[in-house]
Design a protein around this motif. Structure first.
Motif: not given
Length: 297
Positions: A59-62, A102-104, A134-138
């Motif tokens: 939900x919060x990734x973007x 550390x996704x972002x 989703x975090x990794x995509x960021x």
């Protein structure tokens, strides 16, 4: 005929008595209660937490970095800069680093920039690990704008910090293990620490930046009031998601205080300093955030 019937009755009676005896000797079965853990202020089954946390970060990734800026007035950037500076990546030559949760990619980028800018090091590498795609995509999107994109210096991996795949992350591989504002979201902190110990080389450093316990009562009261009123409100305004940010605030309060977390790090096998600020940990802003370090001997 009568004799045969009486024999059958006798046999049946013996069978019934035997069955009753066996039944009376069979111990009652007691199912073990399910193991539970905290999800914010809620108590949930352990197997549910991973899914619940994934939903939060989906939900919060973007808007994650934007919300961090808004809820900390940008101070999280100063904390992260100080955290990476204290590690001095590149000072003793290229490092092999793993940045977990550390996704972002903001810690990984700081590590690589620090090594390059201060020590002309372009050989240090960072493996970014996160359980949330989703975090990794960021993070991947962020690195596409940098000089490190499509180089051996950076890689992204979707994996669970509690059980890193050994074929990708073998024993005694990394010089530095970093995890920033992520370990409190894991179901089993001891399992995360155990895996950190496994993948680090002897002499390697475990370094964790996390929200912690404020040690000044007045500051603590003000911080609580701000956290529980403004942060969920900003979550609603900026991300349209109050509940996720309510969880993030609550998860901070459930994280172990500094001395308890330091003991957990030692229990995993690491050596730390003494249980004081400036020893096993270093408080930032009175304990709102804190850096814990341990060394694998």
């Amino acid at each position: 005929m009568f004799h045969l019937s009486r024999t059958i009755r006798t046999s049946l009676q013996k069978t019934i008595r035997s069955a009753r005896f066996v039944s009376s000797q069979t111990p009652p079965t007691h199912e073990k209660p399910p193991r539970t853990t905290s999800f914010g202020f809620r108590t949930v089954p352990e197997e549910s937490k991973e899914t619940l946390v994934k939903e939060v970060f989906d939900s919060v990734a973007s808007k994650y970095d934007l919300m961090n800026d808004a809820t900390s007035f940008g101070v999280h950037r100063l904390w992260k800069d100080s955290y990476v500076s204290s590690l001095k990546p590149g000072r003793k030559g290229p490092l092999r680093c793993i940045d977990v949760a550390g996704g972002t990619g903001d810690i990984a980028l700081r590590l690589l920039d620090y090594a390059r800018e201060n020590y002309a090091d372009r050989e240090t590498t960072v493996a970014v690990v996160d359980i949330n795609a989703q975090m990794l995509k960021e993070g991947y999107r962020r690195f596409k704008k940098t000089m490190y994109h499509n180089t051996p210096q950076i890689s992204f991996h979707e994996a669970n910090a509690q059980a890193l795949p050994a074929e990708v992350f073998p024993d005694n591989t990394f010089d530095l293990y970093t995890i920033a504002f992520g370990i409190r979201n894991c179901t089993s902190i001891p399992d995360v620490l155990s895996e950190a110990y496994r993948v680090l080389k002897p002499g390697g450093t475990f370094a964790c930046l996390e929200f912690s316990r404020v040690n000044n009562p007045l500051l603590g009261t003000l911080y609580d009031q701000y956290s529980f009123t403004m942060i969920p409100l900003l979550g609603t305004i900026l991300a349209g998601d109050r509940s996720s940010y309510q969880y993030l605030v609550e998860s901070i309060r459930k994280f172990p205080p500094q001395p308890e977390f330091a003991r957990m790090i030692r229990d995993a096998g690491f050596v730390t300093g003494e249980d004081v600020d400036g020893g096993a940990w270093e408080d930032m802003w009175g304990g709102i955030a804190c850096v814990h370090k341990g060394v694998k001997l």
